[in-house]
Scaffold this motif. Structure first.
Motif, PDB file in Angstrom:
ATOM      1  N   ARG A 129       5.685  -0.307  -8.621  1.00  0.00           N
ATOM      2  CA  ARG A 129       6.691  -1.193  -9.221  1.00  0.00           C
ATOM      3  C   ARG A 129       6.005  -2.201 -10.146  1.00  0.00           C
ATOM      4  O   ARG A 129       6.443  -2.436 -11.277  1.00  0.00           O
ATOM      5  N   ALA A 130       4.928  -2.808  -9.661  1.00  0.00           N
ATOM      6  CA  ALA A 130       4.245  -3.836 -10.452  1.00  0.00           C
ATOM      7  C   ALA A 130       3.586  -3.259 -11.699  1.00  0.00           C
ATOM      8  O   ALA A 130       3.532  -3.906 -12.743  1.00  0.00           O
ATOM      9  N   TRP A 131       3.084  -2.047 -11.592  1.00  0.00           N
ATOM     10  CA  TRP A 131       2.314  -1.451 -12.679  1.00  0.00           C
ATOM     11  C   TRP A 131       3.119  -0.490 -13.542  1.00  0.00           C
ATOM     12  O   TRP A 131       2.578   0.128 -14.464  1.00  0.00           O
ATOM     13  N   GLY A 132       4.423  -0.356 -13.254  1.00  0.00           N
ATOM     14  CA  GLY A 132       5.284   0.478 -14.083  1.00  0.00           C
ATOM     15  C   GLY A 132       5.034   1.966 -13.938  1.00  0.00           C
ATOM     16  O   GLY A 132       5.099   2.722 -14.920  1.00  0.00           O
ATOM     17  N   ILE A 133       4.773   2.420 -12.702  1.00  0.00           N
ATOM     18  CA  ILE A 133       4.464   3.817 -12.428  1.00  0.00           C
ATOM     19  C   ILE A 133       5.568   4.423 -11.569  1.00  0.00           C
ATOM     20  O   ILE A 133       6.125   3.757 -10.691  1.00  0.00           O
ATOM     21  N   ASP A 134       5.876   5.699 -11.776  1.00  0.00           N
ATOM     22  CA  ASP A 134       6.822   6.420 -10.938  1.00  0.00           C
ATOM     23  C   ASP A 134       6.160   6.731  -9.598  1.00  0.00           C
ATOM     24  O   ASP A 134       5.150   7.446  -9.547  1.00  0.00           O
ATOM     25  N   ALA A 135       6.714   6.200  -8.516  1.00  0.00           N
ATOM     26  CA  ALA A 135       6.101   6.370  -7.203  1.00  0.00           C
ATOM     27  C   ALA A 135       6.155   7.814  -6.711  1.00  0.00           C
ATOM     28  O   ALA A 135       5.437   8.166  -5.762  1.00  0.00           O
ATOM     29  N   LEU A 136       6.985   8.651  -7.316  1.00  0.00           N
ATOM     30  CA  LEU A 136       7.063  10.055  -6.926  1.00  0.00           C
ATOM     31  C   LEU A 136       6.386  10.963  -7.947  1.00  0.00           C
ATOM     32  O   LEU A 136       6.617  12.172  -7.953  1.00  0.00           O
ATOM     33  N   SER A 137       5.544  10.396  -8.801  1.00  0.00           N
ATOM     34  CA  SER A 137       4.793  11.217  -9.745  1.00  0.00           C
ATOM     35  C   SER A 137       3.728  12.022  -9.004  1.00  0.00           C
ATOM     36  O   SER A 137       3.291  11.647  -7.904  1.00  0.00           O
ATOM     37  N   ASN A 138       3.306  13.126  -9.573  1.00  0.00           N
ATOM     38  CA  ASN A 138       2.293  13.969  -8.941  1.00  0.00           C
ATOM     39  C   ASN A 138       0.999  13.201  -8.690  1.00  0.00           C
ATOM     40  O   ASN A 138       0.309  13.421  -7.687  1.00  0.00           O
ATOM     41  N   GLN A 139       0.668  12.287  -9.595  1.00  0.00           N
ATOM     42  CA  GLN A 139      -0.568  11.526  -9.460  1.00  0.00           C
ATOM     43  C   GLN A 139      -0.527  10.635  -8.220  1.00  0.00           C
ATOM     44  O   GLN A 139      -1.499  10.555  -7.459  1.00  0.00           O
ATOM     45  N   VAL A 140       0.609   9.975  -8.007  1.00  0.00           N
ATOM     46  CA  VAL A 140       0.738   9.089  -6.847  1.00  0.00           C
ATOM     47  C   VAL A 140       0.786   9.903  -5.559  1.00  0.00           C
ATOM     48  O   VAL A 140       0.166   9.536  -4.542  1.00  0.00           O
ATOM     49  N   ILE A 141       1.511  11.005  -5.569  1.00  0.00           N
ATOM     50  CA  ILE A 141       1.589  11.861  -4.378  1.00  0.00           C
ATOM     51  C   ILE A 141       0.212  12.404  -4.019  1.00  0.00           C
ATOM     52  O   ILE A 141      -0.151  12.505  -2.842  1.00  0.00           O
ATOM     53  N   SER A 142      -0.597  12.734  -5.034  1.00  0.00           N
ATOM     54  CA  SER A 142      -1.957  13.206  -4.781  1.00  0.00           C
ATOM     55  C   SER A 142      -2.799  12.119  -4.116  1.00  0.00           C
ATOM     56  O   SER A 142      -3.567  12.394  -3.183  1.00  0.00           O
ATOM     57  N   VAL A 143      -2.666  10.892  -4.579  1.00  0.00           N
ATOM     58  CA  VAL A 143      -3.378   9.771  -3.952  1.00  0.00           C
ATOM     59  C   VAL A 143      -2.931   9.619  -2.506  1.00  0.00           C
ATOM     60  O   VAL A 143      -3.746   9.450  -1.593  1.00  0.00           O
ATOM     61  N   ALA A 144      -1.610   9.700  -2.275  1.00  0.00           N
ATOM     62  CA  ALA A 144      -1.065   9.559  -0.926  1.00  0.00           C
ATOM     63  C   ALA A 144      -1.626  10.626   0.007  1.00  0.00           C
ATOM     64  O   ALA A 144      -2.020  10.351   1.145  1.00  0.00           O
ATOM     65  N   SER A 145      -1.682  11.863  -0.474  1.00  0.00           N
ATOM     66  CA  SER A 145      -2.199  12.966   0.337  1.00  0.00           C
ATOM     67  C   SER A 145      -3.658  12.748   0.710  1.00  0.00           C
ATOM     68  O   SER A 145      -4.092  13.094   1.818  1.00  0.00           O
ATOM     69  N   GLY A 146      -4.426  12.156  -0.191  1.00  0.00           N
ATOM     70  CA  GLY A 146      -5.828  11.896   0.092  1.00  0.00           C
ATOM     71  C   GLY A 146      -6.046  10.818   1.128  1.00  0.00           C
ATOM     72  O   GLY A 146      -7.124  10.721   1.730  1.00  0.00           O
ATOM     73  N   LEU A 147      -5.025  10.002   1.372  1.00  0.00           N
ATOM     74  CA  LEU A 147      -5.136   8.918   2.340  1.00  0.00           C
ATOM     75  C   LEU A 147      -4.832   9.377   3.759  1.00  0.00           C
ATOM     76  O   LEU A 147      -5.350   8.830   4.725  1.00  0.00           O
ATOM     77  N   GLY A 148      -3.964  10.375   3.907  1.00  0.00           N
ATOM     78  CA  GLY A 148      -3.572  10.857   5.228  1.00  0.00           C
ATOM     79  C   GLY A 148      -2.377  11.780   5.121  1.00  0.00           C
ATOM     80  O   GLY A 148      -1.559  11.660   4.199  1.00  0.00           O
ATOM     81  N   ALA A 149      -2.256  12.701   6.078  1.00  0.00           N
ATOM     82  CA  ALA A 149      -1.240  13.743   5.990  1.00  0.00           C
ATOM     83  C   ALA A 149       0.185  13.198   5.965  1.00  0.00           C
ATOM     84  O   ALA A 149       1.062  13.767   5.311  1.00  0.00           O
ATOM     85  N   ASP A 150       0.446  12.086   6.669  1.00  0.00           N
ATOM     86  CA  ASP A 150       1.815  11.571   6.755  1.00  0.00           C
ATOM     87  C   ASP A 150       2.193  10.666   5.589  1.00  0.00           C
ATOM     88  O   ASP A 150       3.377  10.369   5.400  1.00  0.00           O
ATOM     89  N   VAL A 151       1.216  10.205   4.815  1.00  0.00           N
ATOM     90  CA  VAL A 151       1.509   9.213   3.777  1.00  0.00           C
ATOM     91  C   VAL A 151       2.500   9.733   2.733  1.00  0.00           C
ATOM     92  O   VAL A 151       3.444   9.017   2.372  1.00  0.00           O
ATOM     93  N   PRO A 152       2.353  10.973   2.218  1.00  0.00           N
ATOM     94  CA  PRO A 152       3.326  11.436   1.220  1.00  0.00           C
ATOM     95  C   PRO A 152       4.766  11.410   1.714  1.00  0.00           C
ATOM     96  O   PRO A 152       5.685  11.112   0.944  1.00  0.00           O
ATOM     97  N   PHE A 153       4.984  11.716   3.006  1.00  0.00           N
ATOM     98  CA  PHE A 153       6.359  11.710   3.518  1.00  0.00           C
ATOM     99  C   PHE A 153       7.054  10.389   3.258  1.00  0.00           C
ATOM    100  O   PHE A 153       8.230  10.343   2.890  1.00  0.00           O
ATOM    101  N   PHE A 154       6.331   9.285   3.461  1.00  0.00           N
ATOM    102  CA  PHE A 154       6.963   7.975   3.335  1.00  0.00           C
ATOM    103  C   PHE A 154       7.319   7.630   1.889  1.00  0.00           C
ATOM    104  O   PHE A 154       8.105   6.712   1.650  1.00  0.00           O
ATOM    105  N   LEU A 155       6.763   8.349   0.924  1.00  0.00           N
ATOM    106  CA  LEU A 155       7.206   8.181  -0.463  1.00  0.00           C
ATOM    107  C   LEU A 155       8.586   8.804  -0.665  1.00  0.00           C
ATOM    108  O   LEU A 155       9.360   8.347  -1.499  1.00  0.00           O
ATOM    109  N   TYR A 156       8.872   9.861   0.101  1.00  0.00           N
ATOM    110  CA  TYR A 156      10.180  10.520   0.013  1.00  0.00           C
ATOM    111  C   TYR A 156      11.181   9.852   0.953  1.00  0.00           C
ATOM    112  O   TYR A 156      12.274   9.464   0.550  1.00  0.00           O
TER     113      TYR A 156
END
Length: 325
Positions: A129-156
């Motif tokens: 939100r602060a940086w003007g990025i789509d939180a469901l973009s592939n780039q953000v989801i990839s970062v989430a996946s690298g942090l832990g298996a459950d993290v991407p779910f919470f974006l959805y």
């Protein structure tokens, strides 16, 4: 840029958790249907301009709420801190700014409720939100996946079937709005210990069973299942006592086959019981506390980690507006 953003980070339960056999890399394939619930942490994120040349500075602080202990870890060891640094690196962001994150913890640690993963996702959502990025973009989801298996779910959020290591969205399910009770004994369960016990004695989910779970389109139509639960009960035998006690309580819903809708969430140590009414949930919480256990009533929810925009609600990925709880 100086702004404050408030983000809610909901807990989750696993309606279905099917763990496959260990793979050569040590990871397990997993078919997981997760459902967000209204119990949540809250993140207050402050973004401030910093001295030129200072780069990104992140400070994460935790405060306990509702009888839950806050994790005693340094900021740089907090997964929310790691999420912000990883996202900035992935974006190639070089702005000079300080991000301060105050987390009010209501989700217990080591409970299988996804508190840390949800905090990480909420930190990503706030930064997007602060940086003007789509939180469901592939780039953000990839970062989430690298942090832990459950993290991407919470974006959805809502209810979703995740495959791969439990980090790849297969499809979203129609969520439900039923009340439930979460019950946790004093001790936590190490995920590593649970998986070690599973490798020694667990029964991996078959491809056919995983496909059947992935075919379900509604949360209410999905039978509760967790093939990691037996291993977790070996690690912490008290979990079996909690399960048996919950299954015998009045006000707990039963499925079409007459089985009580009670299940361990993830590797535990929290179990949940779907209740016939919120009044039944309140009574069950009181009874569980008399057993000396942590217990909370809540409801299944239709959102994930979301920015709170007063005075309105938060918009879900399903397109409906829900008031923040």
């Amino acid at each position: 840029m100086n702004q404050t953003i408030k983000v809610i980070a909901p807990a989750k339960v696993n309606l279905h958790l099917g763990i496959g056999a260990a793979q050569p890399d040590g990871y397990h394939a997993a078919t997981s249907v997760l459902h967000a619930v209204t119990l949540h942490d809250t993140l207050a994120m402050r973004f401030e301009d910093a001295t030129p040349g200072a780069g990104l500075t992140v400070r994460v602080r935790c405060q306990a709420a509702a009888g839950v202990e806050a994790p005693d870890v340094a900021s740089e060891d907090n997964i929310a801190h790691k999420a912000l640094v990883a996202l900035a690196q992935a974006l190639g962001r070089t702005a000079d700014e300080t991000v301060t994150v105050d987390i009010l913890k209501a989700i217990p640690h080591a409970a299988g409720l996804g508190g840390g993963s949800s905090d990480a996702a909420a930190a990503l959502v706030g930064a997007c939100r602060a940086w003007g990025i789509d939180a469901l973009s592939n780039q953000v989801i990839s970062v989430a996946s690298g942090l832990g298996a459950d993290v991407p779910f919470f974006l959805y959020g809502g209810c979703a079937c995740m495959t791969g290591r439990g980090d790849v969205l297969d499809h979203e399910l129609e969520p439900m709005c039923k009340p439930l009770v979460l019950v946790r004994p004093d001790a936590g369960v190490s995920t590593a210990a649970a998986y070690k016990a599973f490798d020694e004695c667990g029964e991996p989910e078959s491809a056919e069973a995983a496909q059947a779970a992935c075919a379900v389109q509604s949360a209410e139509a999905l039978p509760l299942f967790n093939n990691l639960a037996v291993a977790s009960e070996q690690v912490l035998p008290q979990l079996a006592s909690v399960r048996e006690w919950l299954a015998a309580q009045p006000g707990v819903e039963h499925d079409a086959d007459g089985n009580p809708e009670v299940l361990l969430s993830g590797s535990g140590s929290a179990s949940f019981a779907v209740c016939e009414s919120m009044n039944a949930a309140y009574s069950l919480v009181s009874a569980a506390k008399l057993q000396g256990w942590w217990a909370r009533s809540c409801s299944f929810a239709s959102i994930g980690a979301r920015v709170v925009d007063a005075p309105g609600g938060t918009r879900t990925n399903l397109g409906a507006v829900h008031k923040s709880w």
